[in-house]
Design a protein around this motif. Structure first.
Motif, PDB file in Angstrom:
ATOM      1  N   ALA A   1       0.804  -1.057   0.001  1.00 33.46           N
ATOM      2  CA  ALA A   1      -0.067  -0.076  -0.071  1.00 33.46           C
ATOM      3  C   ALA A   1       0.868   1.286   0.029  1.00 33.46           C
ATOM      4  O   ALA A   1       0.584   2.173  -0.833  1.00 33.46           O
ATOM      5  CB  ALA A   1      -0.841   0.003   1.234  1.00 33.46           C
ATOM      6  N   VAL A   2       1.878   1.266   0.876  1.00 25.67           N
ATOM      7  CA  VAL A   2       2.731   2.360   0.725  1.00 25.67           C
ATOM      8  C   VAL A   2       3.525   2.448  -0.361  1.00 25.67           C
ATOM      9  O   VAL A   2       3.671   3.847  -0.867  1.00 25.67           O
ATOM     10  CB  VAL A   2       3.619   2.434   1.972  1.00 25.67           C
ATOM     11  N   PHE A   3       3.910   1.489  -0.997  1.00 28.14           N
ATOM     12  CA  PHE A   3       4.816   1.639  -2.276  1.00 28.14           C
ATOM     13  C   PHE A   3       3.964   2.096  -3.374  1.00 28.14           C
ATOM     14  O   PHE A   3       4.583   3.140  -4.067  1.00 28.14           O
ATOM     15  CB  PHE A   3       5.272   0.112  -2.603  1.00 28.14           C
ATOM     16  N   LEU A   4       2.720   1.654  -3.443  1.00 23.31           N
ATOM     17  CA  LEU A   4       1.927   2.022  -4.263  1.00 23.31           C
ATOM     18  C   LEU A   4       1.421   3.404  -4.421  1.00 23.31           C
ATOM     19  O   LEU A   4       1.558   4.419  -5.169  1.00 23.31           O
ATOM     20  CB  LEU A   4       0.588   1.197  -4.642  1.00 23.31           C
ATOM     21  N   PHE A   5       0.979   4.022  -2.782  1.00 22.42           N
ATOM     22  CA  PHE A   5       0.583   5.277  -2.757  1.00 22.42           C
ATOM     23  C   PHE A   5       1.722   6.544  -2.771  1.00 22.42           C
ATOM     24  O   PHE A   5       1.632   7.412  -3.410  1.00 22.42           O
ATOM     25  CB  PHE A   5       0.064   5.473  -1.190  1.00 22.42           C
ATOM     26  N   TYR A   6       2.987   6.070  -2.133  1.00 19.67           N
ATOM     27  CA  TYR A   6       4.000   6.932  -2.071  1.00 19.67           C
ATOM     28  C   TYR A   6       4.684   7.144  -3.586  1.00 19.67           C
ATOM     29  O   TYR A   6       5.127   8.069  -4.208  1.00 19.67           O
ATOM     30  CB  TYR A   6       4.774   6.902  -1.204  1.00 19.67           C
ATOM     31  N   GLY A   7       4.725   5.766  -4.167  1.00 18.89           N
ATOM     32  CA  GLY A   7       5.104   5.471  -5.495  1.00 18.89           C
ATOM     33  C   GLY A   7       4.685   6.518  -6.593  1.00 18.89           C
ATOM     34  O   GLY A   7       5.114   6.893  -7.455  1.00 18.89           O
ATOM     35  N   ALA A   8       3.249   6.322  -6.198  1.00 10.54           N
ATOM     36  CA  ALA A   8       2.309   7.059  -7.544  1.00 10.54           C
ATOM     37  C   ALA A   8       2.773   8.564  -7.536  1.00 10.54           C
ATOM     38  O   ALA A   8       2.936   9.168  -8.536  1.00 10.54           O
ATOM     39  CB  ALA A   8       0.972   7.204  -7.208  1.00 10.54           C
ATOM     40  N   PHE A   9       3.101   8.768  -6.234  1.00  8.71           N
ATOM     41  CA  PHE A   9       3.591  10.711  -6.352  1.00  8.71           C
ATOM     42  C   PHE A   9       4.886  10.721  -6.820  1.00  8.71           C
ATOM     43  O   PHE A   9       5.175  11.627  -7.565  1.00  8.71           O
ATOM     44  CB  PHE A   9       3.400  11.133  -4.997  1.00  8.71           C
ATOM     45  N   GLU A  10       5.751   9.709  -6.408  1.00  3.29           N
ATOM     46  CA  GLU A  10       7.274   9.750  -6.824  1.00  3.29           C
ATOM     47  C   GLU A  10       7.150   9.551  -8.518  1.00  3.29           C
ATOM     48  O   GLU A  10       8.003  10.464  -9.135  1.00  3.29           O
ATOM     49  CB  GLU A  10       7.954   8.784  -6.312  1.00  3.29           C
ATOM     50  N   LEU A  11       6.576   8.788  -8.916  1.00  5.29           N
ATOM     51  CA  LEU A  11       6.463   8.444 -10.393  1.00  5.29           C
ATOM     52  C   LEU A  11       6.014   9.542 -11.114  1.00  5.29           C
ATOM     53  O   LEU A  11       6.840  10.013 -12.264  1.00  5.29           O
ATOM     54  CB  LEU A  11       5.714   7.350 -10.737  1.00  5.29           C
ATOM     55  N   ARG A  12       4.755  10.050 -10.583  1.00  4.43           N
ATOM     56  CA  ARG A  12       4.310  11.274 -11.652  1.00  4.43           C
ATOM     57  C   ARG A  12       5.058  12.603 -11.438  1.00  4.43           C
ATOM     58  O   ARG A  12       5.579  13.206 -12.296  1.00  4.43           O
ATOM     59  CB  ARG A  12       3.142  11.331 -11.157  1.00  4.43           C
ATOM     60  N   LEU A  13       5.670  12.685 -10.213  1.00  6.51           N
ATOM     61  CA  LEU A  13       6.301  14.397 -10.009  1.00  6.51           C
ATOM     62  C   LEU A  13       7.750  14.208  -9.966  1.00  6.51           C
ATOM     63  O   LEU A  13       8.323  15.225 -10.664  1.00  6.51           O
ATOM     64  CB  LEU A  13       5.722  14.639  -8.641  1.00  6.51           C
ATOM     65  N   TYR A  14       8.458  13.099  -9.742  1.00 12.31           N
ATOM     66  CA  TYR A  14       9.681  12.922  -9.624  1.00 12.31           C
ATOM     67  C   TYR A  14      10.684  12.264 -10.614  1.00 12.31           C
ATOM     68  O   TYR A  14      11.686  12.605 -10.988  1.00 12.31           O
ATOM     69  CB  TYR A  14      10.219  12.516  -8.064  1.00 12.31           C
ATOM     70  N   ILE A  15       9.937  11.086 -11.073  1.00 11.18           N
ATOM     71  CA  ILE A  15      10.429  10.495 -12.341  1.00 11.18           C
ATOM     72  C   ILE A  15      10.116  10.762 -13.638  1.00 11.18           C
ATOM     73  O   ILE A  15      11.076  11.150 -14.381  1.00 11.18           O
ATOM     74  CB  ILE A  15      10.115   8.996 -12.056  1.00 11.18           C
TER      75      ILE A  15
ATOM     76  N   ARG B   1      15.090   3.467   5.154  1.00  6.16           N
ATOM     77  CA  ARG B   1      14.448   3.763   6.434  1.00  6.16           C
ATOM     78  C   ARG B   1      12.972   3.396   6.375  1.00  6.16           C
ATOM     79  O   ARG B   1      12.467   2.868   7.412  1.00  6.16           O
ATOM     80  CB  ARG B   1      14.799   5.216   6.669  1.00  6.16           C
ATOM     81  N   THR B   2      12.274   3.768   5.284  1.00  2.98           N
ATOM     82  CA  THR B   2      10.934   3.576   5.140  1.00  2.98           C
ATOM     83  C   THR B   2      10.542   2.001   5.473  1.00  2.98           C
ATOM     84  O   THR B   2       9.531   1.775   6.276  1.00  2.98           O
ATOM     85  CB  THR B   2      10.270   4.000   4.046  1.00  2.98           C
ATOM     86  N   PHE B   3      11.083   1.407   4.755  1.00  3.51           N
ATOM     87  CA  PHE B   3      10.753  -0.158   4.548  1.00  3.51           C
ATOM     88  C   PHE B   3      11.359  -1.017   5.584  1.00  3.51           C
ATOM     89  O   PHE B   3      11.015  -2.020   5.942  1.00  3.51           O
ATOM     90  CB  PHE B   3      10.965  -0.555   3.063  1.00  3.51           C
ATOM     91  N   GLY B   4      12.636  -0.313   5.702  1.00  3.15           N
ATOM     92  CA  GLY B   4      13.413  -1.393   6.867  1.00  3.15           C
ATOM     93  C   GLY B   4      12.995  -1.012   8.207  1.00  3.15           C
ATOM     94  O   GLY B   4      13.290  -2.239   9.036  1.00  3.15           O
TER      95      GLY B   4
ATOM     96  N   SER C   1      10.713   8.750   6.586  1.00  6.82           N
ATOM     97  CA  SER C   1      12.133   8.363   6.672  1.00  6.82           C
ATOM     98  C   SER C   1      12.591   9.112   7.986  1.00  6.82           C
ATOM     99  O   SER C   1      13.015  10.425   7.991  1.00  6.82           O
ATOM    100  CB  SER C   1      13.139   9.054   5.388  1.00  6.82           C
ATOM    101  N   MET C   2      12.771   8.274   8.889  1.00  4.77           N
ATOM    102  CA  MET C   2      13.079   8.917  10.297  1.00  4.77           C
ATOM    103  C   MET C   2      14.039   7.744  10.971  1.00  4.77           C
ATOM    104  O   MET C   2      14.180   6.539  10.712  1.00  4.77           O
ATOM    105  CB  MET C   2      11.747   8.974  11.060  1.00  4.77           C
ATOM    106  N   HIS C   3      14.654   8.351  11.974  1.00  3.47           N
ATOM    107  CA  HIS C   3      15.234   7.292  12.820  1.00  3.47           C
ATOM    108  C   HIS C   3      14.154   6.488  13.663  1.00  3.47           C
ATOM    109  O   HIS C   3      13.062   6.812  13.689  1.00  3.47           O
ATOM    110  CB  HIS C   3      15.898   8.276  14.120  1.00  3.47           C
ATOM    111  N   PRO C   4      14.639   5.166  13.824  1.00  7.90           N
ATOM    112  CA  PRO C   4      13.471   4.147  14.502  1.00  7.90           C
ATOM    113  C   PRO C   4      12.826   4.609  15.734  1.00  7.90           C
ATOM    114  O   PRO C   4      11.681   4.529  16.073  1.00  7.90           O
ATOM    115  CB  PRO C   4      14.275   2.870  14.545  1.00  7.90           C
TER     116      PRO C   4
END
Length: 338
Positions: free
Chosen positions: A87-101, A136-139, A221-224
Motif C-alpha cells: 500500500a505504501v509503495f503504491l501510494f507514495y510511489g504514485a507521487f514519486e513516479l508522476r512528479l519526480y521520475i 528507512r521507510t521499509f527497513g 524516513s526517520m530514526h527508528p
C-alpha cells in the motif's frame, strides 16, 4: 498550467505561493463563522476522507477477525506487513513516479526547484536521498507501523481497550472520528517539539531533517525511535474509549498522511485547469528553516508559542530575531568563567 498565477519564483527557480500560510479558523478568536464554513470542506477533502476510507477498507478486507488476532500468529502478522508495504509503495510511489521520475509537472508549483536525484550528499546511504529514504521507510518504518497495528488489534481482541461500537454509540464514534486530525496535531506537535531539543535532535530527529529538500519518500524516513513515537500516536485509542476502525484511521492518518507535508509541490495538476492541494506549505517551511512550524496549521500551537512562520518577510524578520537572541544567550553562557 501557469503556476505564476498562484505564486512567484525567485532567481534560483524556487516557487512560493502568493498568499501567506493561514492556520485553520477552527480556534480563531473572535470566532469567524463565515471563514469556518468556507474552510470546513477542506477538513475532509481530499486527504482525511481518503485515509478514513482506507481504514474502513482495511478492516473489511485485510484485518482478520478478532478471534484470529487473539493469537499472535506469524501468518496474519506477516500478511498485514506485506499489505502495508504494498500500500505504501503504491501510494507514495504514485507521487514519486508522476512528479519526480516522469516529472509531468516539471517544477511547476515546486517549492525547491531542484530534484533530490540531482543532488548527492554524504548524509544519505550511498549518497542518494531516495535510496536512503526508502531503506528507512521499509527497513524500520513499516515494521514499526505493523507492530503497533498488531498491538492495537490484539488489545481490542482481548478487551484490553474500551471498544465502543457504531450501533450503540453513533454520535460518540462520530465525534472521535472527527477528532482524529486534532489528536494527530496535538501528538505531533508535542513529539516534534521534544525532538528539537538538542541531544534528541542530534541523535534522532536530524535523520529526518537530512531531507532539506523533501520528496515523497522523505515522509517516513526517520530514526527508528522517532518512527516509534510517530506511529505510537494510534495507541491513544487504547486509552480513550474508541473503536479499532478509528485506531486504524489514526494510524493511516500518520502513515499515509505523512506525504502531505513532504510531496514538495504546493499543488498537483490532475487535469487541465484542475488542481489538488499537494503539500503543507507550513511543514515545508519547517524543513527549510528548522526552528519554526513545529506543528501543522490545524491547531495554532506555533502561533500560541511564537514559532509560527507563514512565508512572509515579516515572519522571516521575527525568525531571525529569535535566532539572534538564541545566539546571544549561547555566547553569554559560553563566555562565563568556569
Amino acid at each position: 498550467m501557469d503556476d505564476l498565477k498562484y505564486g512567484t519564483r525567485n532567481k534560483r527557480g524556487d516557487w512560493a505561493p502568493n498568499a501567506n500560510a493561514q492556520p485553520a479558523p477552527l480556534f480563531a478568536l473572535p470566532p469567524r463563522p463565515i471563514a469556518f464554513l468556507k474552510w470546513l470542506p477542506h477538513y475532509f477533502l481530499p486527504w482525511n476522507l481518503l485515509f478514513a476510507a482506507s481504514a474502513v477498507a482495511y478492516w473489511h478486507f485485510v484485518v482478520p477477525d478478532p478471534e484470529v488476532t487473539k493469537t499472535l500468529a506469524m501468518s496474519w502478522i506477516l500478511r498485514l506487513f506485506v499489505v502495508n508495504c504494498v500500500a505504501v509503495f503504491l501510494f507514495y510511489g504514485a507521487f514519486e513516479l508522476r512528479l519526480y521520475i516522469l516529472r509531468r509537472q516539471e517544477n511547476r508549483f515546486k517549492y525547491n526547484s531542484k530534484f533530490p536525484a540531482e543532488q548527492r550528499s554524504e548524509a544519505f546511504f550511498f549518497g542518494r536521498q531516495n535510496i536512503d529514504n526508502m531503506i528507512r521507510t521499509f527497513g524500520t518504518g513499516l515494521p514499526i507501523w505493523t507492530a503497533i497495528e498488531v498491538v492495537i488489534l490484539y488489545a481490542y481482541a482481548w478487551g484490553y481497550a474500551p471498544w465502543m461500537t457504531f450501533t450503540e454509540h453513533p454520535w460518540y464514534i462520530l465525534a472521535v472520528g472527527l477528532a482524529v486530525p486534532l489528536i494527530h496535531s496535538t501528538h505531533f506537535y508535542l513529539l516534534h517539539r521534544l525532538l528539537h531539543w538538542g541531544p534528541l535532535y542530534k541523535w534522532i530527529h536530524s535523520v529526518h531533517h537530512n531531507s532539506v529538500n523533501p520528496s515523497p519518500w522523505s515522509s517516513l524516513s526517520m530514526h527508528p525511535i522517532e518512527q516509534l513515537g510517530y506511529f505510537g500516536e494510534a495507541l491513544w485509542h487504547l486509552v480513550i474509549p474508541s473503536n479499532p476502525i478509528l485506531a486504524l484511521y489514526q494510524l493511516h492518518y500518520t502513515g499515509f498522511g505523512a506525504i502531505v507535508g513532504h510531496v514538495g509541490f504546493n499543488k498537483i495538476e490532475v487535469a487541465d485547469d484542475i488542481l489538488v492541494d499537494g503539500d503543507d506549505y507550513v511543514h515545508y517551511l519547517h524543513h527549510k528553516f528548522f526552528e519554526v512550524n513545529y506543528g501543522g496549521g490545524l491547531i495554532p500551537f506555533d502561533q500560541w508559542f511564537g514559532t509560527y512562520h507563514d512565508g512572509s518577510k515579516e515572519a522571516d524578520a521575527r525568525m531571525h530575531a529569535r535566532y539572534q537572541k538564541k545566539k546571544e544567550r549561547v555566547n553569554k553562557k559560553l563566555s562565563k568563567p568556569m
